[in-house]
Write an enzyme that holds these catalytic residues in place. Sequence first.
Site, PDB file in Angstrom:
ATOM      1  CG  HIS A 193     -46.136 -12.296   8.780  1.00 35.97           C
ATOM      2  ND1 HIS A 193     -46.557 -12.736   7.532  1.00 35.97           N
ATOM      3  CD2 HIS A 193     -46.981 -11.192   9.022  1.00 35.97           C
ATOM      4  CE1 HIS A 193     -47.599 -12.128   7.159  1.00 35.97           C
ATOM      5  NE2 HIS A 193     -47.929 -11.070   8.077  1.00 35.97           N
ATOM      6  CG  ASN A 194     -44.988 -15.425   5.413  1.00 35.23           C
ATOM      7  OD1 ASN A 194     -45.366 -14.640   5.452  1.00 35.23           O
ATOM      8  ND2 ASN A 194     -44.400 -15.800   3.989  1.00 35.23           N
ATOM      9  CE  LYS A 252     -44.388 -11.590   4.814  1.00 43.45           C
ATOM     10  NZ  LYS A 252     -44.232 -12.315   3.564  1.00 43.45           N
ATOM     11  CB  SER A 258     -46.750  -8.817   5.166  1.00 42.27           C
ATOM     12  OG  SER A 258     -47.929  -9.591   5.341  1.00 42.27           O
ATOM     13  N   GLY A 259     -48.568  -8.158   2.836  1.00 43.95           N
ATOM     14  CA  GLY A 259     -49.804  -7.589   2.477  1.00 43.95           C
ATOM     15  C   GLY A 259     -50.412  -8.146   1.235  1.00 43.95           C
ATOM     16  CD  GLU A 273     -49.101 -15.686   5.044  1.00 41.24           C
ATOM     17  OE1 GLU A 273     -48.899 -14.535   5.243  1.00 41.24           O
ATOM     18  OE2 GLU A 273     -49.031 -16.308   4.074  1.00 41.24           O
ATOM     19  NE  ARG A 323     -49.932 -23.905   3.538  1.00 41.60           N
ATOM     20  CZ  ARG A 323     -49.843 -22.690   3.233  1.00 41.60           C
ATOM     21  NH1 ARG A 323     -48.721 -22.364   2.090  1.00 41.60           N
ATOM     22  NH2 ARG A 323     -50.459 -21.712   3.719  1.00 41.60           N
ATOM     23  CG  ASN A 364     -41.735 -13.850   1.517  1.00 37.53           C
ATOM     24  OD1 ASN A 364     -41.474 -13.034   2.365  1.00 37.53           O
ATOM     25  ND2 ASN A 364     -42.737 -14.308   1.033  1.00 37.53           N
ATOM     26  CB  VAL A 387     -47.777  -9.725  -8.524  1.00 37.35           C
ATOM     27  CG1 VAL A 387     -48.887  -9.281  -7.678  1.00 37.35           C
ATOM     28  CG2 VAL A 387     -48.428 -10.484  -9.694  1.00 37.35           C
ATOM     29  CG  HIS A 401     -27.634 -40.956  26.004  1.00 41.37           C
ATOM     30  ND1 HIS A 401     -26.383 -40.405  25.412  1.00 41.37           N
ATOM     31  CD2 HIS A 401     -28.120 -41.668  25.312  1.00 41.37           C
ATOM     32  CE1 HIS A 401     -26.293 -41.025  24.016  1.00 41.37           C
ATOM     33  NE2 HIS A 401     -27.373 -41.853  23.985  1.00 41.37           N
ATOM     34  CB  ALA A 413     -36.991 -15.364  -2.378  1.00 42.94           C
TER      35      ALA A 413
HETATM   36  C1  6PG Z   1     -47.602 -12.039   2.926  1.00 43.89           C
HETATM   37  C2  6PG Z   1     -47.676 -13.341   2.426  1.00 43.89           C
HETATM   38  C3  6PG Z   1     -46.744 -13.433   1.031  1.00 43.89           C
HETATM   39  C4  6PG Z   1     -47.093 -14.756   0.411  1.00 43.89           C
HETATM   40  C5  6PG Z   1     -46.123 -15.789   0.902  1.00 43.89           C
HETATM   41  C6  6PG Z   1     -46.569 -17.213   1.574  1.00 43.89           C
HETATM   42  O1  6PG Z   1     -47.497 -11.579   3.870  1.00 43.89           O
HETATM   43  O2  6PG Z   1     -47.830 -10.855   1.991  1.00 43.89           O
HETATM   44  O3  6PG Z   1     -46.889 -14.127   3.287  1.00 43.89           O
HETATM   45  O4  6PG Z   1     -45.436 -13.291   1.365  1.00 43.89           O
HETATM   46  O5  6PG Z   1     -48.511 -15.204   0.448  1.00 43.89           O
HETATM   47  O6  6PG Z   1     -45.728 -16.120  -0.494  1.00 43.89           O
HETATM   48  O7  6PG Z   1     -46.771 -17.874   0.432  1.00 43.89           O
HETATM   49  P1  6PG Z   1     -46.914 -19.657   0.350  1.00 43.89           P
HETATM   50  O8  6PG Z   1     -48.312 -19.939   1.164  1.00 43.89           O
HETATM   51  O9  6PG Z   1     -47.024 -19.785  -0.980  1.00 43.89           O
HETATM   52  O10 6PG Z   1     -45.791 -20.080   1.183  1.00 43.89           O
END
Ligand code: 6PG
Length: 620
Positions: A346-347, A343, A288-289, A350, A444, A262, A167, A602, A236
């Site tokens: 970043h996740n 990155k 990312s995106g 996220e 999760r 990643n 993708v 300790h 990855a």
């Molecule tokens: C991005 C996303 C992308 C993806 C990850 C996270 O910045 O475009 O972070 O890298 O969504 O795979 O995915 P998971 O939620 O599956 O860990």
Amino acid sequence: MGVSGCGKSTIGKLLAQKLNIPFFDGDDFHPETNIKKMCSGKPLNDDDRQGWLETLNNLAKEQLTTNSCIIVCSALKEKYRTILNEGIQNNSEWVFLEGSFKQILDRINKRENHFMSSNLLKSQFKILEEPKNAIKIDVNLTPNAIVKMIKKELTVKSQFGLFGLGVMGKSLSRNLANKDFKISLFNRHVEKVEVDVAKNFKEQYSELSNAAAFDDIAAFVNSLQTPRKIMLMVNAGKTIDYVIEDLLPHLSENDILIDGGNSNYKKTKERNVYLKTKGIHFIGTGVSGGEEGALKGPSIMPSGDKEAYKQVQPYLEKISAKDKNDLPCCTYIGPEGSGQFIKMVHNGIEYVEMQLLAEVATILKAIGQNPDEISTTLESWKDTASSYLLEITTAIFKKKEGNDWLVNKILDKAGNKGTGNWTTIASAEFGVPSTLIASALFSRYVSFYKEERILLSKSFVTHSNSELNITTNDVLEAYQFARIINHYQGFKLIIEASNKSAWNLNISEIARIWTNGCIIRSTLMEDLVDVFKETTNILTDVELIEKVNQFKPSAKKVISQCVLNDLTTPALSEAIQFLNGITTEYASANVIQAQRDYFGSHTYQRLDDPSGKSHHTNWN
Ligand code: 6PG
């Protein structure tokens, strides 16, 4: 380009003739002062050259507006080439006519009326900085053979290779092609499973008409201009190593591999070191995106060898998203795997932003809103808490399938691909309390125990939600409160890693390239760009302090109501707990120290002993 006597004027003229484009000899463009200086036997210095090189750069730019052209110029130093190339990096090609000192001297001596002394030639070789990103041609071939080779390189070979057409790989390829780069595409051949993937993909999109499609590695690699620039868009993990091993026999020294997946940042560091021993540059880059970002402009976070990065910079910058000042959301992050590290964080951020919105939806549902109403509430938050994730969540709650909302039909088990897990591990390793990231990750994991949740839900009493006494504005403020804490924690991890790994990362720049293209783009991120110009601790910024103090009462109210009503809001709750912890002057850790000393000797330090000496007590 090349030293005097390499034949660049002859070759340049011939090539221009064959390509039917104008030819210019750089020497014809020297200003009067330079000519006088050279006539008097004095060599030109870099200041003399500056204006002249700029003239040639302008000439190239002007020619490019209508056509193309050939310019010959010795351009022996990298800094001369930088001036010549300024603003036209995407549209220029360097051809280096290469030969040894002896070969060139022999050629000069064979010329009638030659004027070049062997010493002058020697001095040219001394200052020559060989270009890394040029088409290199051996001067000993005949002019016709040289021109043929250059023509082939220029017209047939691709500038950039994309390896792996999943993708993200597909979207990035189309993005590159839309920016007029000549690209080669590769996807492996797996009998009956992946057949003619690259070829079929190319045929699907008109912008790829100029791209070359392959399922044979050797042919793919050979289709690229050297030094080759190949972006790997494969899964990855181990796959990257397999792909590297498959590519290596076909690569040449100074070729550049870019890993856009990643990948784990520690692995990127190892791959960097390994590939250096093979003469190959490796750039680990966060991208990312998602699918749409990759196509229209992602946020790109490259790291590794800076010199090699400069060669792929024009490509990555061109395809990246642009910030509000139209600057590329792509910047060189730092050495080793720092791009993939940020990155990863970043996740992590996220994960939390997503979890907070999921918790918000749980609360809004509990106060009686249906998905349409939840969507409307979220929509109304756009003015004060705008973000990409808020935007998509607003759309998600609107989406219907038949008479019901699609979101209600989705199995409540959240997947993950590992980056949140790595961020949590990195937090533990760097000693940074990223409690919200851990909480979002573990939520999760809890969601995954669906069967156990069903079983246990039957044995434990839960409160009804009828007593929830909060407004949507309270929820909005609690959400904004937790987002600030989330960004504090995420950036804290980056800052600590940067310090401990001596990466020297520019935090404001990182926030800037996250203002567009990436999943965590938001107005808060835009504010942080400026905040990080002043401080690395966002909780010392006056405006953010004010906001946190303003939102905290709502956060307390919402969270306590959620606890009383048995609503699961771990990330929101962690945000309060963390702020309380990080703002407590005298914490409970004295008790922990006493316990450690009690059972394990300790030792502990004392408040009344500023020397920092270790003390031990016989507690019995
Ligand atoms: C991005 C996303 C992308 C993806 C990850 C996270 O910045 O475009 O972070 O890298 O969504 O795979 O995915 P998971 O939620 O599956 O860990």
